[in-house]
Design a protein around this motif. Structure first.
Motif, PDB file in Angstrom:
ATOM      1  N   LYS A 133       0.837  -1.204   0.000  1.00 31.83           N
ATOM      2  CA  LYS A 133       0.000   0.000   0.000  1.00 31.83           C
ATOM      3  C   LYS A 133       0.874   1.256   0.000  1.00 31.83           C
ATOM      4  CE  LYS A 133      -3.584  -0.244   2.879  1.00 31.83           C
ATOM      5  NZ  LYS A 133      -4.379  -0.677   4.067  1.00 31.83           N
ATOM      6  N   ALA A 134       1.965   1.229   0.752  1.00 36.28           N
ATOM      7  CA  ALA A 134       2.884   2.368   0.785  1.00 36.28           C
ATOM      8  C   ALA A 134       3.563   2.566  -0.571  1.00 36.28           C
ATOM      9  CB  ALA A 134       3.933   2.166   1.873  1.00 36.28           C
ATOM     10  N   ALA A 135       3.687   1.482  -1.333  1.00 36.11           N
ATOM     11  CA  ALA A 135       4.284   1.560  -2.665  1.00 36.11           C
ATOM     12  C   ALA A 135       3.282   2.044  -3.710  1.00 36.11           C
ATOM     13  CB  ALA A 135       4.850   0.205  -3.073  1.00 36.11           C
ATOM     14  N   GLY A 136       2.027   2.258  -3.283  1.00 40.30           N
ATOM     15  CA  GLY A 136       1.034   2.825  -4.190  1.00 40.30           C
ATOM     16  C   GLY A 136      -0.034   1.875  -4.686  1.00 40.30           C
ATOM     17  N   PHE A 137      -0.038   0.639  -4.211  1.00 40.08           N
ATOM     18  CA  PHE A 137      -1.057  -0.314  -4.640  1.00 40.08           C
ATOM     19  C   PHE A 137      -2.296  -0.176  -3.758  1.00 40.08           C
ATOM     20  CE2 PHE A 137       2.901  -2.318  -6.038  1.00 40.08           C
ATOM     21  CZ  PHE A 137       2.597  -2.521  -7.381  1.00 40.08           C
ATOM     22  N   SER A 138      -3.456  -0.286  -4.379  1.00 40.95           N
ATOM     23  CA  SER A 138      -4.708  -0.225  -3.617  1.00 40.95           C
ATOM     24  C   SER A 138      -4.985  -1.587  -2.991  1.00 40.95           C
ATOM     25  CB  SER A 138      -5.870   0.155  -4.536  1.00 40.95           C
ATOM     26  OG  SER A 138      -6.169  -0.917  -5.422  1.00 40.95           O
ATOM     27  N   GLU A 139      -5.864  -1.599  -2.001  1.00 41.63           N
ATOM     28  CA  GLU A 139      -6.256  -2.867  -1.387  1.00 41.63           C
ATOM     29  C   GLU A 139      -6.895  -3.798  -2.406  1.00 41.63           C
ATOM     30  OE1 GLU A 139      -8.542  -2.507   2.182  1.00 41.63           O
ATOM     31  OE2 GLU A 139      -6.904  -1.490   3.250  1.00 41.63           O
ATOM     32  N   ASP A 140      -7.653  -3.227  -3.339  1.00 41.34           N
ATOM     33  CA  ASP A 140      -8.275  -4.050  -4.380  1.00 41.34           C
ATOM     34  C   ASP A 140      -7.225  -4.717  -5.261  1.00 41.34           C
ATOM     35  OD1 ASP A 140     -10.848  -3.521  -3.513  1.00 41.34           O
ATOM     36  OD2 ASP A 140     -11.224  -1.966  -5.016  1.00 41.34           O
ATOM     37  N   GLU A 141      -6.205  -3.957  -5.663  1.00 40.66           N
ATOM     38  CA  GLU A 141      -5.134  -4.528  -6.487  1.00 40.66           C
ATOM     39  C   GLU A 141      -4.410  -5.644  -5.745  1.00 40.66           C
ATOM     40  OE1 GLU A 141      -3.267  -1.074  -9.228  1.00 40.66           O
ATOM     41  OE2 GLU A 141      -3.260  -0.652  -7.069  1.00 40.66           O
ATOM     42  N   ILE A 142      -4.109  -5.402  -4.485  1.00 46.00           N
ATOM     43  CA  ILE A 142      -3.408  -6.404  -3.677  1.00 46.00           C
ATOM     44  C   ILE A 142      -4.270  -7.653  -3.531  1.00 46.00           C
ATOM     45  CG2 ILE A 142      -2.442  -6.905  -1.390  1.00 46.00           C
ATOM     46  CD1 ILE A 142      -1.885  -3.800  -1.226  1.00 46.00           C
ATOM     47  N   PHE A 143      -5.541  -7.462  -3.253  1.00 47.64           N
ATOM     48  CA  PHE A 143      -6.462  -8.587  -3.099  1.00 47.64           C
ATOM     49  C   PHE A 143      -6.553  -9.403  -4.383  1.00 47.64           C
ATOM     50  CE2 PHE A 143     -10.728 -10.379  -3.587  1.00 47.64           C
ATOM     51  CZ  PHE A 143     -10.766 -11.217  -2.487  1.00 47.64           C
ATOM     52  N   GLU A 144      -6.745  -8.734  -5.513  1.00 46.85           N
ATOM     53  CA  GLU A 144      -6.889  -9.443  -6.787  1.00 46.85           C
ATOM     54  C   GLU A 144      -5.635 -10.239  -7.129  1.00 46.85           C
ATOM     55  OE1 GLU A 144      -8.098  -6.515  -9.647  1.00 46.85           O
ATOM     56  OE2 GLU A 144     -10.035  -6.232  -8.675  1.00 46.85           O
ATOM     57  N   GLN A 145      -4.475  -9.650  -6.927  1.00 49.90           N
ATOM     58  CA  GLN A 145      -3.224 -10.356  -7.211  1.00 49.90           C
ATOM     59  C   GLN A 145      -3.021 -11.517  -6.239  1.00 49.90           C
ATOM     60  OE1 GLN A 145      -1.243 -10.173  -9.758  1.00 49.90           O
ATOM     61  NE2 GLN A 145      -2.132  -8.372 -10.702  1.00 49.90           N
ATOM     62  N   THR A 146      -3.397 -11.314  -4.981  1.00 47.03           N
ATOM     63  CA  THR A 146      -3.259 -12.374  -3.988  1.00 47.03           C
ATOM     64  C   THR A 146      -4.140 -13.567  -4.337  1.00 47.03           C
ATOM     65  OG1 THR A 146      -2.749 -10.743  -2.261  1.00 47.03           O
ATOM     66  CG2 THR A 146      -3.465 -12.925  -1.522  1.00 47.03           C
ATOM     67  N   VAL A 147      -5.402 -13.297  -4.652  1.00 42.75           N
ATOM     68  CA  VAL A 147      -6.330 -14.374  -5.000  1.00 42.75           C
ATOM     69  C   VAL A 147      -5.872 -15.086  -6.272  1.00 42.75           C
ATOM     70  CG1 VAL A 147      -8.692 -14.878  -5.759  1.00 42.75           C
ATOM     71  CG2 VAL A 147      -8.298 -13.372  -3.808  1.00 42.75           C
ATOM     72  N   SER A 148      -5.440 -14.330  -7.250  1.00 41.80           N
ATOM     73  CA  SER A 148      -4.973 -14.911  -8.498  1.00 41.80           C
ATOM     74  C   SER A 148      -3.782 -15.835  -8.267  1.00 41.80           C
ATOM     75  CB  SER A 148      -4.595 -13.788  -9.471  1.00 41.80           C
ATOM     76  OG  SER A 148      -4.153 -14.311 -10.690  1.00 41.80           O
ATOM     77  N   THR A 149      -2.821 -15.365  -7.490  1.00 45.99           N
ATOM     78  CA  THR A 149      -1.614 -16.152  -7.224  1.00 45.99           C
ATOM     79  C   THR A 149      -1.933 -17.376  -6.373  1.00 45.99           C
ATOM     80  OG1 THR A 149      -0.200 -14.228  -7.447  1.00 45.99           O
ATOM     81  CG2 THR A 149       0.676 -16.061  -6.171  1.00 45.99           C
TER      82      THR A 149
END
Length: 82
Positions: free
Chosen positions: A49-65
């Protein structure tokens, strides 16, 4: 090998998009998700998040991976039954 879960697995894969390209800045985090999910912490997410990613982006990438890793493990397990 066909299983009774093939249709559900296809639906999961379609929804999670495990082939989704990931930003290079998330590589370390996503490797942790893929190989050592139990080690993922709030701090990891806060750093993204500090690097500029939104919670939605992090969630989507996490679920995908995580889905991709799970499907790889399922394929390996089914291969042993063949």
């Amino acid at each position: 090998m066909k299983t009774r879960y093939d249709e559900l697995i296809k639906s999961l894969s379609d929804a999670a998009r495990p082939e989704r390209p990931a930003p290079a800045e998330m590589a370390h985090y996503l490797a942790k998700v893929r190989l050592h999910a139990y080690e993922v912490s709030d701090r990891d997410v806060e750093e993204l998040k500090a690097a500029g990613f939104s919670e939605d982006e992090i969630f989507e990438q996490t679920v995908s991976t995580a889905t991709a890793a799970g499907l790889e493990r399922l394929d390996a397990g089914l291969a042993t039954l063949r």
